[in-house]
Design a protein around this motif. Structure first.
Motif, PDB file in Angstrom:
ATOM      1  N   LYS A   9     -49.836 -70.903 -15.542  1.00  0.00           N
ATOM      2  CA  LYS A   9     -50.784 -70.007 -15.054  1.00  0.00           C
ATOM      3  C   LYS A   9     -51.885 -70.412 -14.367  1.00  0.00           C
ATOM      4  N   ARG A  10     -52.641 -71.535 -15.077  1.00  0.00           N
ATOM      5  CA  ARG A  10     -53.787 -72.091 -14.501  1.00  0.00           C
ATOM      6  C   ARG A  10     -53.500 -72.784 -13.230  1.00  0.00           C
ATOM      7  N   GLU A  11     -52.461 -73.455 -13.231  1.00  0.00           N
ATOM      8  CA  GLU A  11     -52.033 -74.310 -11.920  1.00  0.00           C
ATOM      9  C   GLU A  11     -51.896 -73.384 -10.932  1.00  0.00           C
ATOM     10  N   ILE A  12     -51.167 -72.191 -10.866  1.00  0.00           N
ATOM     11  CA  ILE A  12     -50.854 -71.543 -10.070  1.00  0.00           C
ATOM     12  C   ILE A  12     -52.040 -70.800  -9.382  1.00  0.00           C
ATOM     13  N   ILE A  13     -53.116 -70.343 -10.448  1.00  0.00           N
ATOM     14  CA  ILE A  13     -54.164 -69.866  -9.891  1.00  0.00           C
ATOM     15  C   ILE A  13     -55.180 -70.824  -9.128  1.00  0.00           C
ATOM     16  N   LYS A  14     -55.230 -72.130  -9.679  1.00  0.00           N
ATOM     17  CA  LYS A  14     -55.699 -73.178  -8.870  1.00  0.00           C
ATOM     18  C   LYS A  14     -55.303 -73.386  -7.474  1.00  0.00           C
ATOM     19  N   LYS A  15     -54.054 -73.210  -7.252  1.00  0.00           N
ATOM     20  CA  LYS A  15     -53.402 -73.295  -6.214  1.00  0.00           C
ATOM     21  C   LYS A  15     -53.960 -72.298  -5.224  1.00  0.00           C
ATOM     22  N   ILE A  16     -54.105 -70.862  -5.797  1.00  0.00           N
ATOM     23  CA  ILE A  16     -54.363 -69.968  -5.086  1.00  0.00           C
ATOM     24  C   ILE A  16     -55.688 -70.279  -4.584  1.00  0.00           C
ATOM     25  N   ASP A  17     -56.721 -70.659  -5.351  1.00  0.00           N
ATOM     26  CA  ASP A  17     -58.090 -70.794  -5.227  1.00  0.00           C
ATOM     27  C   ASP A  17     -58.313 -71.783  -4.106  1.00  0.00           C
ATOM     28  N   GLU A  18     -57.410 -72.859  -4.062  1.00  0.00           N
ATOM     29  CA  GLU A  18     -57.633 -74.054  -3.009  1.00  0.00           C
ATOM     30  C   GLU A  18     -56.891 -73.703  -1.627  1.00  0.00           C
ATOM     31  N   GLY A  19     -56.157 -72.360  -1.668  1.00  0.00           N
ATOM     32  CA  GLY A  19     -55.652 -72.079  -0.419  1.00  0.00           C
ATOM     33  C   GLY A  19     -54.390 -72.499  -0.083  1.00  0.00           C
ATOM     34  N   ILE A  20     -53.582 -73.352  -1.048  1.00  0.00           N
ATOM     35  CA  ILE A  20     -52.527 -73.721  -1.078  1.00  0.00           C
ATOM     36  C   ILE A  20     -51.203 -72.684  -0.777  1.00  0.00           C
ATOM     37  N   PHE A  21     -51.613 -71.499  -1.918  1.00  0.00           N
ATOM     38  CA  PHE A  21     -50.655 -70.296  -1.862  1.00  0.00           C
ATOM     39  C   PHE A  21     -52.011 -69.308  -1.110  1.00  0.00           C
ATOM     40  N   LYS A  22     -51.418 -68.659  -0.047  1.00  0.00           N
ATOM     41  CA  LYS A  22     -52.245 -67.618   0.414  1.00  0.00           C
ATOM     42  C   LYS A  22     -51.905 -66.256   0.219  1.00  0.00           C
ATOM     43  N   ALA A  23     -52.818 -65.483   0.392  1.00  0.00           N
ATOM     44  CA  ALA A  23     -52.344 -64.130   0.332  1.00  0.00           C
ATOM     45  C   ALA A  23     -51.161 -63.544   0.872  1.00  0.00           C
ATOM     46  N   GLY A  24     -50.166 -62.945   0.401  1.00  0.00           N
ATOM     47  CA  GLY A  24     -48.952 -62.623   0.820  1.00  0.00           C
ATOM     48  C   GLY A  24     -48.008 -63.706   0.997  1.00  0.00           C
ATOM     49  N   GLU A  25     -47.981 -64.706   0.473  1.00  0.00           N
ATOM     50  CA  GLU A  25     -47.235 -65.740   0.754  1.00  0.00           C
ATOM     51  C   GLU A  25     -46.367 -66.055  -0.612  1.00  0.00           C
ATOM     52  N   LYS A  26     -45.062 -66.622  -0.215  1.00  0.00           N
ATOM     53  CA  LYS A  26     -44.215 -66.804  -1.634  1.00  0.00           C
ATOM     54  C   LYS A  26     -44.602 -68.054  -2.383  1.00  0.00           C
ATOM     55  N   ILE A  27     -44.526 -67.854  -3.921  1.00  0.00           N
ATOM     56  CA  ILE A  27     -44.681 -69.073  -4.286  1.00  0.00           C
ATOM     57  C   ILE A  27     -43.458 -69.789  -4.997  1.00  0.00           C
ATOM     58  N   TYR A  28     -43.530 -70.586  -5.923  1.00  0.00           N
ATOM     59  CA  TYR A  28     -42.382 -71.110  -6.357  1.00  0.00           C
ATOM     60  C   TYR A  28     -41.565 -70.081  -7.088  1.00  0.00           C
ATOM     61  N   SER A  29     -40.131 -70.699  -6.920  1.00  0.00           N
ATOM     62  CA  SER A  29     -39.099 -70.036  -7.469  1.00  0.00           C
ATOM     63  C   SER A  29     -39.218 -70.173  -9.213  1.00  0.00           C
ATOM     64  N   GLU A  30     -38.520 -69.389  -9.961  1.00  0.00           N
ATOM     65  CA  GLU A  30     -38.391 -69.795 -11.332  1.00  0.00           C
ATOM     66  C   GLU A  30     -37.653 -70.877 -11.612  1.00  0.00           C
ATOM     67  N   ASN A  31     -36.661 -71.426 -10.773  1.00  0.00           N
ATOM     68  CA  ASN A  31     -35.892 -72.675 -11.108  1.00  0.00           C
ATOM     69  C   ASN A  31     -36.800 -73.778 -10.705  1.00  0.00           C
ATOM     70  N   GLU A  32     -37.637 -73.608  -9.493  1.00  0.00           N
ATOM     71  CA  GLU A  32     -38.657 -74.735  -9.352  1.00  0.00           C
ATOM     72  C   GLU A  32     -39.673 -74.901 -10.139  1.00  0.00           C
ATOM     73  N   LEU A  33     -39.880 -73.992 -10.901  1.00  0.00           N
ATOM     74  CA  LEU A  33     -41.157 -74.109 -11.859  1.00  0.00           C
ATOM     75  C   LEU A  33     -40.427 -74.703 -13.312  1.00  0.00           C
ATOM     76  N   LYS A  34     -39.265 -74.364 -13.735  1.00  0.00           N
ATOM     77  CA  LYS A  34     -38.745 -74.777 -14.807  1.00  0.00           C
ATOM     78  C   LYS A  34     -38.369 -76.449 -14.703  1.00  0.00           C
ATOM     79  N   GLU A  35     -37.979 -76.716 -13.373  1.00  0.00           N
ATOM     80  CA  GLU A  35     -37.815 -78.305 -13.137  1.00  0.00           C
ATOM     81  C   GLU A  35     -39.171 -78.816 -13.079  1.00  0.00           C
ATOM     82  N   LYS A  36     -40.026 -78.196 -12.587  1.00  0.00           N
ATOM     83  CA  LYS A  36     -41.517 -78.980 -12.048  1.00  0.00           C
ATOM     84  C   LYS A  36     -42.133 -79.230 -13.485  1.00  0.00           C
TER      85      LYS A  36
END
Length: 244
Positions: A9-36
């Motif tokens: 959760k905290r790392e996803i929020i950090k990426k939103i704060d840093e603009g890596i994930f922008k409003a309306g954009e798709k983030i990692y899939s469940e499988n990508e998060l499981k592997e990561k």
């Protein structure tokens, strides 16, 4: 040590704060998060569902998880204080509901997301009284195909539109856009003529000041669901806003 779901959760929020994930954009899939993060599907789902409940993400079935478009990731708590909340003594409240037949209004239809403005809408007007004085006139508009005949019957008997549309339980997670301002209406206004009835304080006045509230409520897919306009007597209303 933080649990794995909290780290995600905290790392996803950090990426939103840093603009890596922008409003309306798709983030990692469940499988990508499981592997990561080398975690189970249960942990990933827990992290994503928490972020949805906190108003940061939305999940679209069959499509993935997205950063919420219409709200900042910080949750805003909006409380409306009505006559019942503000009164130091018992007050008598009642509401009269009037529902139109379906009709076409290009401007309102487009506010509800129509591209052509040709979709039919239904207008729901509620006039709210406190101790026989009108304190609020509320107009809500919704596409007619969203309301079945049974829902309309229940609304005419006093049912809540929010409950009928299953909005009440999900208000925290459903995005809204709202504008609030003071307006002045003169005697030529339809709203003035409605609110002057039974109100001795304004019978002799040529105009009246009101709170005007305009709001669009969106569904879980961030599509406009209900467009609302409210005209409210300032003596009976206040708001509290807090952010986390």
């Amino acid at each position: 040590m933080l649990p794995k779901y909290e780290i995600i959760k905290r790392e996803i929020i950090k990426k939103i704060d840093e603009g890596i994930f922008k409003a309306g954009e798709k983030i990692y899939s469940e499988n990508e998060l499981k592997e990561k993060y080398s975690v189970s599907n249960t942990t990933v789902v827990k992290a994503l569902n928490d972020l949805v409940n906190e108003g940061i993400l939305i999940r679209r079935q069959g499509k993935g998880t997205y950063v919420r478009r219409h709200l900042l990731h910080k949750k805003v708590l909006f409380s409306e204080l009505t006559p019942k909340d503000k009164a130091s003594q018992i007050v008598a409240e009642k509401t009269i509901t009037k529902i139109s037949s379906s009709y076409t209004d290009k401007e309102i239809s487009m506010k509800l997301g129509s591209r052509t403005g040709k979709e039919k809408i239904i207008h729901i007007r509620q006039i709210a009284y406190v101790n026989e004085v009108i304190w609020k006139v509320q107009d809500r508009y919704i596409f007619s195909n969203k309301l079945s005949a049974d829902i309309i019957k229940r609304l005419n008997k006093g049912a809540s539109l929010s409950k009928e549309l299953n909005i009440t339980e999900h208000t925290v997670n459903f995005p809204i856009k709202m504008k609030i301002r003071y307006i002045t209406l003169d005697r030529s206004s339809e709203i003035f003529q409605i609110m002057v009835k039974g109100n001795d304080e304004i019978k002799s006045k040529e105009d009246m000041a009101l709170i005007y509230l305009e709001k669009i409520t969106y569904n879980s897919d961030e599509e406009p669901l209900v467009y609302m306009k409210s005209y409210i007597c300032p003596n009976y209303y206040e708001i509290e806003i807090a952010s986390e």
